[in-house]
Design an enzyme around this catalytic site. Structure first.
Site, PDB file in Angstrom:
ATOM      1  N   ASP A  63      54.394  46.258  42.703  1.00 15.94           N
ATOM      2  CA  ASP A  63      54.712  44.893  42.272  1.00 15.94           C
ATOM      3  C   ASP A  63      55.691  44.293  43.287  1.00 15.94           C
ATOM      4  OD1 ASP A  63      55.679  42.631  40.974  1.00 15.94           O
ATOM      5  OD2 ASP A  63      55.789  43.621  39.014  1.00 15.94           O
ATOM      6  N   ALA A  87      49.976  36.360  44.257  1.00 13.51           N
ATOM      7  CA  ALA A  87      50.476  35.267  43.426  1.00 13.51           C
ATOM      8  C   ALA A  87      49.723  35.270  42.110  1.00 13.51           C
ATOM      9  CB  ALA A  87      50.257  33.924  44.127  1.00 13.51           C
ATOM     10  N   THR A 131      49.285  26.358  49.004  1.00 13.49           N
ATOM     11  CA  THR A 131      48.225  25.498  48.484  1.00 13.49           C
ATOM     12  C   THR A 131      48.520  24.029  48.748  1.00 13.49           C
ATOM     13  OG1 THR A 131      47.310  24.697  46.391  1.00 13.49           O
ATOM     14  CG2 THR A 131      49.452  25.706  46.264  1.00 13.49           C
ATOM     15  N   ASP A 132      47.459  23.223  48.780  1.00  6.99           N
ATOM     16  CA  ASP A 132      47.662  21.775  48.912  1.00  6.99           C
ATOM     17  C   ASP A 132      48.208  21.172  47.620  1.00  6.99           C
ATOM     18  OD1 ASP A 132      45.379  21.985  47.326  1.00  6.99           O
ATOM     19  OD2 ASP A 132      44.116  20.699  48.571  1.00  6.99           O
ATOM     20  N   GLU A 133      48.183  21.974  46.524  1.00  2.00           N
ATOM     21  CA  GLU A 133      48.625  21.423  45.231  1.00  2.00           C
ATOM     22  C   GLU A 133      50.121  21.098  45.233  1.00  2.00           C
ATOM     23  OE1 GLU A 133      46.869  23.299  41.797  1.00  2.00           O
ATOM     24  OE2 GLU A 133      45.154  23.977  42.958  1.00  2.00           O
ATOM     25  N   TYR A 156      52.182  26.131  38.134  1.00  2.00           N
ATOM     26  CA  TYR A 156      51.662  26.876  39.290  1.00  2.00           C
ATOM     27  C   TYR A 156      52.106  26.229  40.595  1.00  2.00           C
ATOM     28  CZ  TYR A 156      48.350  28.048  43.005  1.00  2.00           C
ATOM     29  OH  TYR A 156      47.803  28.395  44.214  1.00  2.00           O
ATOM     30  N   LYS A 160      54.637  27.565  43.605  1.00  2.00           N
ATOM     31  CA  LYS A 160      54.230  27.720  45.015  1.00  2.00           C
ATOM     32  C   LYS A 160      55.124  26.860  45.911  1.00  2.00           C
ATOM     33  CE  LYS A 160      51.222  29.776  46.500  1.00  2.00           C
ATOM     34  NZ  LYS A 160      51.079  31.199  46.934  1.00  2.00           N
ATOM     35  N   ASN A 185      41.024  24.000  47.762  1.00  2.00           N
ATOM     36  CA  ASN A 185      40.352  24.938  46.844  1.00  2.00           C
ATOM     37  C   ASN A 185      39.352  25.818  47.585  1.00  2.00           C
ATOM     38  OD1 ASN A 185      41.338  22.704  45.118  1.00  2.00           O
ATOM     39  ND2 ASN A 185      40.371  23.908  43.514  1.00  2.00           N
ATOM     40  N   ASN A 186      39.512  27.119  47.433  1.00  2.00           N
ATOM     41  CA  ASN A 186      38.588  28.080  48.047  1.00  2.00           C
ATOM     42  C   ASN A 186      37.450  28.407  47.089  1.00  2.00           C
ATOM     43  OD1 ASN A 186      40.226  30.313  50.310  1.00  2.00           O
ATOM     44  ND2 ASN A 186      41.000  28.330  49.701  1.00  2.00           N
TER      45      ASN A 186
HETATM   46  P1  NAD Z   1      43.868  35.845  42.952  1.00  2.00           P
HETATM   47  O1  NAD Z   1      44.456  35.470  41.632  1.00  2.00           O
HETATM   48  O2  NAD Z   1      42.403  36.068  43.044  1.00  2.00           O
HETATM   49  O3  NAD Z   1      44.558  37.176  43.513  1.00  2.00           O
HETATM   50  C1  NAD Z   1      45.938  37.380  43.455  1.00  2.00           C
HETATM   51  C2  NAD Z   1      46.204  38.834  43.798  1.00  2.00           C
HETATM   52  O4  NAD Z   1      47.629  39.038  43.763  1.00  2.00           O
HETATM   53  C3  NAD Z   1      45.588  39.818  42.806  1.00  2.00           C
HETATM   54  O5  NAD Z   1      44.985  40.883  43.502  1.00  2.00           O
HETATM   55  C4  NAD Z   1      46.777  40.301  41.988  1.00  2.00           C
HETATM   56  O6  NAD Z   1      46.610  41.606  41.466  1.00  2.00           O
HETATM   57  C5  NAD Z   1      47.898  40.229  43.022  1.00  2.00           C
HETATM   58  N1  NAD Z   1      49.221  40.099  42.388  1.00  2.00           N
HETATM   59  C6  NAD Z   1      49.578  39.223  41.416  1.00  2.00           C
HETATM   60  N2  NAD Z   1      50.868  39.415  41.081  1.00  2.00           N
HETATM   61  C7  NAD Z   1      51.336  40.414  41.886  1.00  2.00           C
HETATM   62  C8  NAD Z   1      52.590  41.059  42.021  1.00  2.00           C
HETATM   63  N3  NAD Z   1      53.635  40.706  41.245  1.00  2.00           N
HETATM   64  N4  NAD Z   1      52.728  42.025  42.950  1.00  2.00           N
HETATM   65  C9  NAD Z   1      51.670  42.399  43.724  1.00  2.00           C
HETATM   66  N5  NAD Z   1      50.454  41.829  43.624  1.00  2.00           N
HETATM   67  C10 NAD Z   1      50.290  40.853  42.709  1.00  2.00           C
HETATM   68  O7  NAD Z   1      44.353  34.710  43.955  1.00  2.00           O
HETATM   69  P2  NAD Z   1      43.606  34.064  45.201  1.00  2.00           P
HETATM   70  O8  NAD Z   1      42.732  32.979  44.716  1.00  2.00           O
HETATM   71  O9  NAD Z   1      43.068  35.157  46.047  1.00  2.00           O
HETATM   72  O10 NAD Z   1      44.842  33.385  45.940  1.00  2.00           O
HETATM   73  C11 NAD Z   1      45.568  34.062  46.975  1.00  2.00           C
HETATM   74  C12 NAD Z   1      46.665  33.148  47.489  1.00  2.00           C
HETATM   75  O11 NAD Z   1      46.095  31.939  47.961  1.00  2.00           O
HETATM   76  C13 NAD Z   1      47.677  32.755  46.421  1.00  2.00           C
HETATM   77  O12 NAD Z   1      48.958  32.752  47.008  1.00  2.00           O
HETATM   78  C14 NAD Z   1      47.264  31.347  46.026  1.00  2.00           C
HETATM   79  O13 NAD Z   1      48.374  30.586  45.584  1.00  2.00           O
HETATM   80  C15 NAD Z   1      46.723  30.825  47.344  1.00  2.00           C
HETATM   81  N6  NAD Z   1      45.717  29.756  47.237  1.00  2.00           N
HETATM   82  C16 NAD Z   1      44.560  29.977  46.534  1.00  2.00           C
HETATM   83  C17 NAD Z   1      43.594  28.976  46.469  1.00  2.00           C
HETATM   84  C18 NAD Z   1      42.285  29.171  45.760  1.00  2.00           C
HETATM   85  O14 NAD Z   1      41.478  28.246  45.712  1.00  2.00           O
HETATM   86  N7  NAD Z   1      41.988  30.352  45.207  1.00  2.00           N
HETATM   87  C19 NAD Z   1      43.836  27.740  47.081  1.00  2.00           C
HETATM   88  C20 NAD Z   1      45.044  27.553  47.766  1.00  2.00           C
HETATM   89  C21 NAD Z   1      45.963  28.579  47.850  1.00  2.00           C
HETATM   90  P1  TYD Z   2      40.183  25.276  39.328  1.00  2.00           P
HETATM   91  O1  TYD Z   2      39.033  26.080  39.832  1.00  2.00           O
HETATM   92  O2  TYD Z   2      40.930  25.797  38.143  1.00  2.00           O
HETATM   93  O3  TYD Z   2      41.146  25.016  40.563  1.00  2.00           O
HETATM   94  P2  TYD Z   2      42.446  24.037  40.682  1.00  2.00           P
HETATM   95  O4  TYD Z   2      42.918  23.719  39.315  1.00  2.00           O
HETATM   96  O5  TYD Z   2      43.401  24.911  41.418  1.00  2.00           O
HETATM   97  O6  TYD Z   2      41.983  22.856  41.456  1.00  2.00           O
HETATM   98  O7  TYD Z   2      39.646  23.820  38.956  1.00  2.00           O
HETATM   99  C1  TYD Z   2      38.988  23.013  39.912  1.00  2.00           C
HETATM  100  C2  TYD Z   2      38.702  21.689  39.255  1.00  2.00           C
HETATM  101  O8  TYD Z   2      37.768  21.873  38.191  1.00  2.00           O
HETATM  102  C3  TYD Z   2      39.914  21.049  38.602  1.00  2.00           C
HETATM  103  O9  TYD Z   2      39.829  19.638  38.753  1.00  2.00           O
HETATM  104  C4  TYD Z   2      39.794  21.416  37.132  1.00  2.00           C
HETATM  105  C5  TYD Z   2      38.299  21.465  36.933  1.00  2.00           C
HETATM  106  N1  TYD Z   2      37.789  22.423  35.937  1.00  2.00           N
HETATM  107  C6  TYD Z   2      36.883  21.986  34.942  1.00  2.00           C
HETATM  108  O10 TYD Z   2      36.518  20.796  34.868  1.00  2.00           O
HETATM  109  N2  TYD Z   2      36.400  22.911  34.069  1.00  2.00           N
HETATM  110  C7  TYD Z   2      36.786  24.227  34.092  1.00  2.00           C
HETATM  111  O11 TYD Z   2      36.325  25.024  33.235  1.00  2.00           O
HETATM  112  C8  TYD Z   2      37.706  24.652  35.106  1.00  2.00           C
HETATM  113  C9  TYD Z   2      38.149  26.086  35.177  1.00  2.00           C
HETATM  114  C10 TYD Z   2      38.160  23.712  36.018  1.00  2.00           C
END
Ligand code: NAD
Ligand code: TYD
Length: 349
Positions: A63, A87, A131-133, A156, A160, A185-186
């Site tokens: 952790d 995260a 993140t861009d958020e 969230y 960040k 968003n990925n």
């Molecule tokens: P995810 O939720 O899929 O994975 C997060 C990982 O972190 C998991 O493997 C979890 O077990 C690990 N984790 C959580 N808490 C922990 C802790 N206390 N110690 C060690 N490990 C821990 O997230 P993701 O979508 O892969 O995102 C990765 C990064 O990218 C994050 O920092 C997120 O804020 C950022 N990000 C994600 C997106 C997106 O669209 N998914 C967009 C912009 C930025």
């Molecule tokens: P999400 O995948 O949760 O990413 P983020 O909130 O980080 O952008 O959501 C992407 C967009 O989709 C967001 O505008 C919220 C919307 N959304 C729905 O309309 N329905 C859903 O069930 C979820 C999970 C998200």
């Protein structure tokens, strides 16, 4: 860079990044993946990497909130570089229960920074994934740039934003060699099926309702995860210390439109048994509190200074992603059912 500490490498983007680094990039050193394995982290995501890259890959369940443990890992593995993904990442969960977001995203990041600072002479790069958020919400016009003021709207994004400020401060105050990337968003393989795209793919496949928050006109700028990985590696290698880079997919779309595209592609592959079009499954539900209207990234800086641009289009990326979920139903069932927990007990000590 000889020994890279990747945090959160068993999550969605982290697992794609580890895979990219070892299988596709020019990196020849060792990756130490530290992950707590929360509900979102699955060791199975990198099971083949554990077998095939034994000399270059180490997994440690830990952790990042445990500062002493993290310190020990820096020493044991002579860490010279950090790529910090770990995260709590889902906005809806942060609204229901923000506690873990504060701990992991803020306190966890602080611990990593402290471990790096106390070994500063050996640190080559501390790269922080954000993140861009953090920039808040856009109206119909305009883009986020690296100088857009921070205005996070969810627990969230606020957590960040806090971590970004800490990382920047450790550079300004202590000279830690940091870089930060803020991406949109990925989507792609291994995304936990609570986020929009995998959730919609899986519900649509099974003929379940497709929940759209509010009017469905919120806009996101979709980034294919492999493009995110190439951008991160470019910044880690060539980015200027102390700088922030925005990463975008050049693929803005309203939620409702992306859901309709997924429905059409799935119908084209295989109709529901009652022959209904999947668009009939769309259900408008209560809006998310504080729901940001539009995100859009200007990645000119990364493009001009480091010559990066995304390869995938939304069309190719979505098709590849749908195919991945079709091919990996067992993975989906395991991560969703908790069967993964049993799997890990059988496969690992
Ligand atoms: P995810 O939720 O899929 O994975 C997060 C990982 O972190 C998991 O493997 C979890 O077990 C690990 N984790 C959580 N808490 C922990 C802790 N206390 N110690 C060690 N490990 C821990 O997230 P993701 O979508 O892969 O995102 C990765 C990064 O990218 C994050 O920092 C997120 O804020 C950022 N990000 C994600 C997106 C997106 O669209 N998914 C967009 C912009 C930025
Ligand atoms: P999400 O995948 O949760 O990413 P983020 O909130 O980080 O952008 O959501 C992407 C967009 O989709 C967001 O505008 C919220 C919307 N959304 C729905 O309309 N329905 C859903 O069930 C979820 C999970 C998200």
């Amino acid at each position: 860079m000889k020994n890279i500490l990747v945090t959160g490498g068993c999550g969605f983007i982290g697992a794609n990044f580890v895979r990219y680094l070892l299988k596709e990039s020019d990196f020849k050193g060792r990756i130490v993946n530290v992950d707590k394995l929360t509900y979102a982290g699955n060791r199975e995501n990198l099971a083949d990497i554990e077998t095939d890259f034994q000399d270059q890959y180490v997994f440690i369940k830990a952790d990042i909130c445990d500062g002493a443990r993290i310190d020990g890992i820096f020493d044991d593995y002579s860490i010279d570089t950090v790529c910090h993904f770990a995260a709590e990442s889902h906005v809806d969960r942060s609204i229901v229960k923000p506690d873990a977001f504060i701990q992991t995203n803020i306190v966890g990041t602080f611990n990593l920074l402290e471990s790096a600072r106390s070994r500063q002479k050996q640190m080559i790069r501390f790269h922080h994934i954000s993140t861009d958020e953090v920039y808040g919400s856009l109206g119909r016009e305009g883009y986020f740039t690296e100088t857009t003021p921070y205005q996070p709207n969810s627990p969230y994004s606020a957590s960040k934003a806090s971590s970004d400020h800490l990382v920047r401060a450790f550079h300004k105050t202590y000279g830690l060699p940091i870089t930060i990337s803020n991406c949109s968003n990925n989507y792609g393989p291994y995304q936990f099926p609570e986020k929009l795209i995998p959730l919609i793919i899986l519900n649509a496949l099974d003929g379940k309702s497709l929940p759209i928050y509010g009017d469905g006109r919120n806009v996101r700028d979709w980034l294919y995860v492999r493009d995110h990985c190439t951008a991160i590696w470019t910044i880690m290698k060539n980015g200027k210390t102390g700088e922030t880079y925005n990463i975008g997919g050049d693929s803005e779309m309203e939620n409702i439109a992306i859901v309709e595209i997924i429905c059409d592609i799935l119908d084209e592959k295989n109709r529901l048994s009652d022959n209904r079009p999947r668009k009939d499954l769309i259900t408008f539900v209560d809006d998310r509190p504080g729901h940001d209207r539009r995100y859009a990234i200007d990645f000119t800086k990364l493009n001009k200074e480091l010559n990066w641009s995304p390869e995938a289009t939304l069309e190719t990326g979505i098709r590849d992603t749908i195919q991945w979920y079709l091919d990996n139903r067992k993975w989906v069932d395991r991560v969703k059912s908790g069967e993964y927990q049993a799997w890990i007990k059988t496969h690992y000590k």
